[in-house]
Motif scaffolding. Structure first.
Motif, PDB file in Angstrom:
ATOM      1  N   PRO A  49       0.793  -1.233   0.000  1.00  0.00           N
ATOM      2  CA  PRO A  49       0.000   0.000   0.000  1.00  0.00           C
ATOM      3  C   PRO A  49       0.822   1.278   0.000  1.00  0.00           C
ATOM      4  O   PRO A  49       0.330   2.318  -0.422  1.00  0.00           O
ATOM      5  CB  PRO A  49      -0.855  -0.119   1.261  1.00  0.00           C
ATOM      6  CG  PRO A  49      -0.156  -1.098   2.126  1.00  0.00           C
ATOM      7  CD  PRO A  49       0.580  -2.031   1.199  1.00  0.00           C
ATOM      8  N   ASP A  55      -2.770  -0.327  -4.844  1.00  0.00           N
ATOM      9  CA  ASP A  55      -2.727  -1.254  -3.715  1.00  0.00           C
ATOM     10  C   ASP A  55      -3.400  -0.651  -2.490  1.00  0.00           C
ATOM     11  O   ASP A  55      -4.103  -1.347  -1.752  1.00  0.00           O
ATOM     12  CB  ASP A  55      -1.290  -1.672  -3.405  1.00  0.00           C
ATOM     13  CG  ASP A  55      -0.760  -2.703  -4.396  1.00  0.00           C
ATOM     14  OD1 ASP A  55      -1.543  -3.166  -5.256  1.00  0.00           O
ATOM     15  OD2 ASP A  55       0.421  -3.048  -4.315  1.00  0.00           O
ATOM     16  N   PHE A  59      -6.784  -2.319  -0.537  1.00  0.00           N
ATOM     17  CA  PHE A  59      -6.986  -2.575   0.888  1.00  0.00           C
ATOM     18  C   PHE A  59      -8.219  -1.829   1.416  1.00  0.00           C
ATOM     19  O   PHE A  59      -8.941  -2.354   2.264  1.00  0.00           O
ATOM     20  CB  PHE A  59      -5.738  -2.231   1.702  1.00  0.00           C
ATOM     21  CG  PHE A  59      -4.684  -3.296   1.610  1.00  0.00           C
ATOM     22  CD1 PHE A  59      -4.824  -4.485   2.300  1.00  0.00           C
ATOM     23  CD2 PHE A  59      -3.574  -3.129   0.804  1.00  0.00           C
ATOM     24  CE1 PHE A  59      -3.878  -5.488   2.200  1.00  0.00           C
ATOM     25  CE2 PHE A  59      -2.622  -4.119   0.694  1.00  0.00           C
ATOM     26  CZ  PHE A  59      -2.771  -5.301   1.394  1.00  0.00           C
ATOM     27  N   ALA A  74      -0.623  -7.038   4.222  1.00  0.00           N
ATOM     28  CA  ALA A  74      -0.015  -5.915   3.511  1.00  0.00           C
ATOM     29  C   ALA A  74       1.497  -6.133   3.490  1.00  0.00           C
ATOM     30  O   ALA A  74       2.077  -6.619   4.461  1.00  0.00           O
ATOM     31  CB  ALA A  74      -0.359  -4.599   4.199  1.00  0.00           C
ATOM     32  N   LEU A  94       1.178   0.895   5.794  1.00  0.00           N
ATOM     33  CA  LEU A  94       0.886  -0.466   6.247  1.00  0.00           C
ATOM     34  C   LEU A  94      -0.173  -0.457   7.342  1.00  0.00           C
ATOM     35  O   LEU A  94      -1.127  -1.228   7.300  1.00  0.00           O
ATOM     36  CB  LEU A  94       2.159  -1.157   6.755  1.00  0.00           C
ATOM     37  CG  LEU A  94       3.202  -1.511   5.707  1.00  0.00           C
ATOM     38  CD1 LEU A  94       4.470  -2.027   6.376  1.00  0.00           C
ATOM     39  CD2 LEU A  94       2.660  -2.519   4.713  1.00  0.00           C
ATOM     40  N   SER A  97      -3.597   0.546   6.031  1.00  0.00           N
ATOM     41  CA  SER A  97      -4.238  -0.445   5.160  1.00  0.00           C
ATOM     42  C   SER A  97      -5.342  -1.205   5.883  1.00  0.00           C
ATOM     43  O   SER A  97      -6.273  -1.692   5.251  1.00  0.00           O
ATOM     44  CB  SER A  97      -3.205  -1.435   4.621  1.00  0.00           C
ATOM     45  OG  SER A  97      -2.831  -2.383   5.605  1.00  0.00           O
ATOM     46  N   ALA A  99      -5.025  -4.039   7.154  1.00  0.00           N
ATOM     47  CA  ALA A  99      -4.817  -5.475   6.952  1.00  0.00           C
ATOM     48  C   ALA A  99      -4.611  -6.164   8.297  1.00  0.00           C
ATOM     49  O   ALA A  99      -3.926  -5.626   9.172  1.00  0.00           O
ATOM     50  CB  ALA A  99      -3.621  -5.718   6.046  1.00  0.00           C
TER      51      ALA A  99
END
Length: 109
Positions: A49, A55, A59, A74, A94, A97, A99
């Motif tokens: 990301p 990207d 996400f 991520a 990160l 994101s 994730a």
């Protein structure tokens, strides 16, 4: 009977997107993630990301998706030289994101 299990970590959404002529849209990546979920894959690396807007958009869209087994990861690197982790834009991406997992690599030379 054993209690052991194997978790599969798939990189198709990131590493697979780096092949010549491959250009996944956000919707393509969501379709692939759903297929990986149906296959029972435990983790899929959704992308980096901090490296490109697509990207990051993936996400964002994936936060609304429902997966039964799949957890997105991520991908990113350790902080850049000359900055702190708290100020590093890639590390911030990160976290942003959303994730549930993160794969961080470090380079050395």
């Amino acid at each position: 009977m054993s209690d052991k299990r194997v978790d599969i970590y798939d990189v198709t959404l990131r590493d697979g997107a780096q092949g010549e002529g491959v250009n996944f849209s956000v919707e393509d990546k969501l379709r692939i993630a759903r297929a990986l979920d149906e296959l029972g894959i435990s983790y899929a690396e959704g992308g980096w990301p901090g490296s490109n807007p697509r990207d990051a958009a993936f996400f964002e869209a994936a936060r609304k998706a429902k997966f039964s087994k799949l957890r997105l990861s991520a991908f990113g690197s350790t902080r850049r030289p000359g900055t702190t982790a708290a100020k590093d834009p890639n590390l911030k991406a990160l976290v942003a994101s959303g994730a549930p997992a993160v794969c961080i690599f470090g380079k050395s030379w």
